[in-house]
Design a protein around this motif. Structure first.
Motif, PDB file in Angstrom:
ATOM      1  N   HIS A  18     -20.112  -3.457 -16.660  1.00 22.14           N
ATOM      2  CA  HIS A  18     -20.091  -2.446 -15.605  1.00 22.14           C
ATOM      3  C   HIS A  18     -20.643  -3.040 -14.313  1.00 22.14           C
ATOM      4  O   HIS A  18     -21.533  -3.894 -14.345  1.00 22.14           O
ATOM      5  N   LYS A  19     -20.113  -2.587 -13.191  1.00 23.39           N
ATOM      6  CA  LYS A  19     -20.522  -3.141 -11.896  1.00 23.39           C
ATOM      7  C   LYS A  19     -21.999  -2.896 -11.615  1.00 23.39           C
ATOM      8  O   LYS A  19     -22.670  -3.741 -11.013  1.00 23.39           O
ATOM      9  N   ASN A  20     -22.534  -1.765 -12.085  1.00 20.27           N
ATOM     10  CA  ASN A  20     -23.954  -1.492 -11.862  1.00 20.27           C
ATOM     11  C   ASN A  20     -24.832  -2.402 -12.710  1.00 20.27           C
ATOM     12  O   ASN A  20     -25.918  -2.797 -12.284  1.00 20.27           O
ATOM     13  N   LYS A  21     -24.373  -2.727 -13.909  1.00 21.04           N
ATOM     14  CA  LYS A  21     -25.127  -3.657 -14.749  1.00 21.04           C
ATOM     15  C   LYS A  21     -25.188  -5.027 -14.085  1.00 21.04           C
ATOM     16  O   LYS A  21     -26.221  -5.684 -14.079  1.00 21.04           O
ATOM     17  N   ALA A  22     -24.077  -5.455 -13.520  1.00 25.54           N
ATOM     18  CA  ALA A  22     -24.046  -6.738 -12.821  1.00 25.54           C
ATOM     19  C   ALA A  22     -24.997  -6.710 -11.631  1.00 25.54           C
ATOM     20  O   ALA A  22     -25.757  -7.660 -11.409  1.00 25.54           O
ATOM     21  N   ALA A  23     -24.993  -5.615 -10.880  1.00 22.85           N
ATOM     22  CA  ALA A  23     -25.866  -5.498  -9.715  1.00 22.85           C
ATOM     23  C   ALA A  23     -27.331  -5.494 -10.141  1.00 22.85           C
ATOM     24  O   ALA A  23     -28.173  -6.145  -9.503  1.00 22.85           O
ATOM     25  N   ASN A  24     -27.640  -4.770 -11.210  1.00 27.14           N
ATOM     26  CA  ASN A  24     -29.024  -4.719 -11.692  1.00 27.14           C
ATOM     27  C   ASN A  24     -29.503  -6.089 -12.154  1.00 27.14           C
ATOM     28  O   ASN A  24     -30.633  -6.492 -11.856  1.00 27.14           O
ATOM     29  N   LEU A  25     -28.666  -6.802 -12.886  1.00 31.16           N
ATOM     30  CA  LEU A  25     -29.042  -8.137 -13.361  1.00 31.16           C
ATOM     31  C   LEU A  25     -29.265  -9.085 -12.186  1.00 31.16           C
ATOM     32  O   LEU A  25     -30.242  -9.841 -12.168  1.00 31.16           O
ATOM     33  N   LYS A  26     -28.363  -9.052 -11.213  1.00 27.12           N
ATOM     34  CA  LYS A  26     -28.503  -9.926 -10.048  1.00 27.12           C
ATOM     35  C   LYS A  26     -29.796  -9.619  -9.290  1.00 27.12           C
ATOM     36  O   LYS A  26     -30.514 -10.522  -8.871  1.00 27.12           O
ATOM     37  N   SER A  27     -30.106  -8.344  -9.162  1.00 22.87           N
ATOM     38  CA  SER A  27     -31.316  -7.939  -8.454  1.00 22.87           C
ATOM     39  C   SER A  27     -32.571  -8.419  -9.187  1.00 22.87           C
ATOM     40  O   SER A  27     -33.482  -8.988  -8.568  1.00 22.87           O
ATOM     41  N   LYS A  28     -32.614  -8.207 -10.479  1.00 26.07           N
ATOM     42  CA  LYS A  28     -33.785  -8.622 -11.266  1.00 26.07           C
ATOM     43  C   LYS A  28     -33.954 -10.135 -11.259  1.00 26.07           C
ATOM     44  O   LYS A  28     -35.075 -10.641 -11.139  1.00 26.07           O
ATOM     45  N   LEU A  29     -32.854 -10.849 -11.381  1.00 22.83           N
ATOM     46  CA  LEU A  29     -32.934 -12.312 -11.380  1.00 22.83           C
ATOM     47  C   LEU A  29     -33.375 -12.835 -10.014  1.00 22.83           C
ATOM     48  O   LEU A  29     -34.160 -13.786  -9.932  1.00 22.83           O
ATOM     49  N   THR A  30     -32.889 -12.208  -8.952  1.00 23.06           N
ATOM     50  CA  THR A  30     -33.284 -12.627  -7.610  1.00 23.06           C
ATOM     51  C   THR A  30     -34.777 -12.398  -7.399  1.00 23.06           C
ATOM     52  O   THR A  30     -35.472 -13.267  -6.853  1.00 23.06           O
ATOM     53  N   ARG A  31     -35.262 -11.244  -7.838  1.00 26.11           N
ATOM     54  CA  ARG A  31     -36.701 -10.977  -7.726  1.00 26.11           C
ATOM     55  C   ARG A  31     -37.517 -12.001  -8.516  1.00 26.11           C
ATOM     56  O   ARG A  31     -38.549 -12.483  -8.065  1.00 26.11           O
ATOM     57  N   HIS A  32     -37.019 -12.358  -9.702  1.00 23.21           N
ATOM     58  CA  HIS A  32     -37.720 -13.342 -10.540  1.00 23.21           C
ATOM     59  C   HIS A  32     -37.770 -14.711  -9.857  1.00 23.21           C
ATOM     60  O   HIS A  32     -38.824 -15.360  -9.819  1.00 23.21           O
ATOM     61  N   VAL A  33     -36.641 -15.130  -9.310  1.00 24.42           N
ATOM     62  CA  VAL A  33     -36.574 -16.436  -8.650  1.00 24.42           C
ATOM     63  C   VAL A  33     -37.479 -16.456  -7.411  1.00 24.42           C
ATOM     64  O   VAL A  33     -38.138 -17.447  -7.129  1.00 24.42           O
ATOM     65  N   ASN A  34     -37.555 -15.339  -6.697  1.00 24.29           N
ATOM     66  CA  ASN A  34     -38.389 -15.289  -5.498  1.00 24.29           C
ATOM     67  C   ASN A  34     -39.887 -15.342  -5.818  1.00 24.29           C
ATOM     68  O   ASN A  34     -40.675 -15.720  -4.964  1.00 24.29           O
ATOM     69  N   THR A  35     -40.254 -14.970  -7.030  1.00 26.63           N
ATOM     70  CA  THR A  35     -41.672 -15.038  -7.405  1.00 26.63           C
ATOM     71  C   THR A  35     -42.088 -16.448  -7.843  1.00 26.63           C
ATOM     72  O   THR A  35     -43.286 -16.721  -7.919  1.00 26.63           O
ATOM     73  N   LEU A  36     -41.114 -17.297  -8.127  1.00 26.81           N
ATOM     74  CA  LEU A  36     -41.431 -18.662  -8.568  1.00 26.81           C
ATOM     75  C   LEU A  36     -41.982 -19.475  -7.400  1.00 26.81           C
ATOM     76  O   LEU A  36     -41.704 -19.193  -6.246  1.00 26.81           O
ATOM     77  N   LYS A  37     -42.758 -20.515  -7.752  1.00 25.77           N
ATOM     78  CA  LYS A  37     -43.336 -21.378  -6.712  1.00 25.77           C
ATOM     79  C   LYS A  37     -42.520 -22.631  -6.512  1.00 25.77           C
ATOM     80  O   LYS A  37     -41.830 -23.121  -7.277  1.00 25.77           O
TER      81      LYS A  37
END
Length: 84
Positions: free
Chosen positions: A65-84
């Protein structure tokens, strides 16, 4: 089991699509897991670009589903942004 020739063909086509979709879904699971386990921001961000592209393709073809894809992309982006 299907008795008509057209129903048998439909079963073959459905099975082929099912196996193709399972392979694509597994590819997403693997790359998501790779990003989440990654500690390096630079390599995680390159994986994120690949994952985003793959998620968009799956959503476009209604494999996920398009919303699942959007949610996954959002969560992964937040995770990557927290990395050092």
């Amino acid at each position: 089991m299907a008795n008509h020739k057209s129903a048998q063909k439909r079963n073959r086509a459905s099975e082929a699509k099912r196996s193709r979709n399972r392979i694509r879904k597994n590819a997403v699971k693997i790359i998501v897991k790779k990003i989440r386990l990654n500690k390096d921001r630079k390599s995680a961000s390159t994986d994120l670009i690949e994952a985003s592209s793959l998620l968009d393709k799956l959503a476009k073809n209604n494999i996920i589903h398009k919303n699942k894809a959007a949610n996954l992309k959002s969560k992964l982006t937040r995770h990557v942004n927290t990395l050092k």
